[in-house]
Design an enzyme around this catalytic site. Sequence first.
Site, PDB file in Angstrom:
ATOM      1  N   ARG A 144      -1.790  -3.837  -2.253  1.00  0.00           N
ATOM      2  CA  ARG A 144      -1.257  -2.468  -2.288  1.00  0.00           C
ATOM      3  C   ARG A 144      -2.284  -1.517  -1.700  1.00  0.00           C
ATOM      4  NH1 ARG A 144      -5.234  -0.509  -4.344  1.00  0.00           N
ATOM      5  NH2 ARG A 144      -4.075   1.422  -4.563  1.00  0.00           N
ATOM      6  N   GLY A 145      -1.855  -0.248  -1.537  1.00  0.00           N
ATOM      7  CA  GLY A 145      -2.697   0.725  -0.843  1.00  0.00           C
ATOM      8  C   GLY A 145      -2.266   0.728   0.616  1.00  0.00           C
ATOM      9  N   ARG A 176       8.241  -1.775   1.069  1.00  0.00           N
ATOM     10  CA  ARG A 176       7.867  -0.500   0.440  1.00  0.00           C
ATOM     11  C   ARG A 176       8.094   0.616   1.460  1.00  0.00           C
ATOM     12  NH1 ARG A 176       2.526  -0.257  -2.966  1.00  0.00           N
ATOM     13  NH2 ARG A 176       3.812   1.284  -4.048  1.00  0.00           N
ATOM     14  N   GLN A 209      -3.811   2.077 -11.439  1.00  0.00           N
ATOM     15  CA  GLN A 209      -4.686   1.667 -10.333  1.00  0.00           C
ATOM     16  C   GLN A 209      -6.090   2.259 -10.482  1.00  0.00           C
ATOM     17  OE1 GLN A 209      -1.515   2.610  -9.991  1.00  0.00           O
ATOM     18  NE2 GLN A 209      -0.539   1.698  -8.214  1.00  0.00           N
ATOM     19  N   ASP A 259      -0.655   8.078   1.657  1.00  0.00           N
ATOM     20  CA  ASP A 259       0.271   7.054   2.136  1.00  0.00           C
ATOM     21  C   ASP A 259       1.011   7.504   3.386  1.00  0.00           C
ATOM     22  OD1 ASP A 259      -0.098   6.342  -0.859  1.00  0.00           O
ATOM     23  OD2 ASP A 259       0.750   4.577   0.117  1.00  0.00           O
ATOM     24  N   LYS A 302      -0.156   8.728  -4.317  1.00  0.00           N
ATOM     25  CA  LYS A 302       0.226   8.241  -5.642  1.00  0.00           C
ATOM     26  C   LYS A 302       0.698   9.362  -6.559  1.00  0.00           C
ATOM     27  CE  LYS A 302       0.515   4.945  -6.786  1.00  0.00           C
ATOM     28  NZ  LYS A 302       1.858   4.300  -6.722  1.00  0.00           N
TER      29      LYS A 302
HETATM   30  O1  MRU Z   1       1.382   2.137  -5.119  1.00  0.00           O
HETATM   31  P1  MRU Z   1       0.054   1.933  -4.479  1.00  0.00           P
HETATM   32  O2  MRU Z   1      -0.974   1.370  -5.383  1.00  0.00           O
HETATM   33  O3  MRU Z   1       0.166   1.144  -3.180  1.00  0.00           O
HETATM   34  O4  MRU Z   1      -0.424   3.398  -4.100  1.00  0.00           O
HETATM   35  C1  MRU Z   1      -1.647   3.558  -3.419  1.00  0.00           C
HETATM   36  C2  MRU Z   1      -2.014   4.966  -3.184  1.00  0.00           C
HETATM   37  O5  MRU Z   1      -1.293   5.877  -3.488  1.00  0.00           O
HETATM   38  C3  MRU Z   1      -3.293   5.196  -2.434  1.00  0.00           C
HETATM   39  O6  MRU Z   1      -3.908   6.352  -2.871  1.00  0.00           O
HETATM   40  C4  MRU Z   1      -2.968   5.333  -0.947  1.00  0.00           C
HETATM   41  O7  MRU Z   1      -2.227   4.222  -0.510  1.00  0.00           O
HETATM   42  C5  MRU Z   1      -4.176   5.467  -0.116  1.00  0.00           C
HETATM   43  S1  MRU Z   1      -5.065   3.963   0.016  1.00  0.00           S
HETATM   44  C6  MRU Z   1      -6.392   4.162   1.031  1.00  0.00           C
END
Ligand code: MRU
Length: 354
Positions: free
Chosen positions: A47-48, A89, A201, A242, A253
């Site tokens: 994820r991320g 996603r 997270q 994102d 997030k």
């Molecule tokens: O749902 P996730 O854990 O994939 O969400 C991740 C985030 O919101 C991060 O802050 C974002 O992807 C930036 S990662 C460098």
Amino acid sequence: MIDTVVYNEISDTVDFIDQTLLPVEKKIVACRDVERMAVAIRRLEVRGAPAIGVAAAFGVYLGLNGFKGSDEALPKHLKEIVRLLGSTRPTAVNLFWALKRVQDVIEKAIKAAPAGEKWSAARDAALAEALTIREEDIEMCRTIGRCGEPFLKNGDTWLTHCNAGALATAGYGTALGVFRAAKEAGKTFHVYVDETRPLLQGARLTAWELFQESISATLICDNMAASLMARGKINGVVVGADRITAHGFVANKIGTYGVAVLAHYHKIPFYVAAPISTFDLHLEHGDDIEIEERDHREITHVGATRLAPEGVDVFNPAFDVTPPELVKAIFTNHGIIKPPFTKNIAKVLGTTKS
Ligand code: MRU
């Protein structure tokens, strides 16, 4: 170095850390097929935003690797692989950016290859491009870290939300890249880590990463940030993203927007750290960004334990959007972007003449 997603030449697998198990267990999954990679992205094992892009690029390779059909069937198969990975996603644009990049390279390779060699040409091109995307991502994060680091003063205490670290990228991280760069620059500082409900997270991943790096950090519940700010305990906030629109609306997030509002009220600078691949210039406003909604169980349960009454109505958006007026600056691998964002994003991304 945390190897979030890597290609293993010996086993011909894509190996990733199953982030759903951290920090209790650091389990490496050896992924052999695209279906498993799609599940991994959907389940947040990987994820991320940038890490999802890298994983998807390798996923295309895995999907081609297992192909047994004819030259004629290859383009359709490629489309199906891209469709499957693209359906995992919706919010992080890096996923679609990486898929398009790999797809373009493969299509060229298929065209250029003689009959009978199209499949191997496509597969090799996919692997080469995925490896390049991964390498570039690590380098981009280092540049982002160096871009943001000067804003963190010796003795500062900053806040971060979710995990925008090595685990969310191919390595080093975006928001956490700023902290890594500050540490490398010899600065002393402290980080408050929002736990980041519902999937934690911050608690599970950011706290773990900072602990591994011996960066001084304190974990807090999301609802504690306001009182820390009111007591003058926070000098700056940095988060990842994102998707960032052409006007500078930042999807990140869930809870990020709340932190940005708090920072604004307390006159604390709120920074975003993201690579250029996180910008989506096809979109202008925050409302244009598709926000992923996830399983209600993420809120009603912790593991197998039910926290809420059975049948309760639940709303579980995974992301929110912070408007540009709350963002002080965006640290990117092409340098810092300051307001006015519409003009300066276009300038930095090269869509207008300077
Ligand atoms: O749902 P996730 O854990 O994939 O969400 C991740 C985030 O919101 C991060 O802050 C974002 O992807 C930036 S990662 C460098």
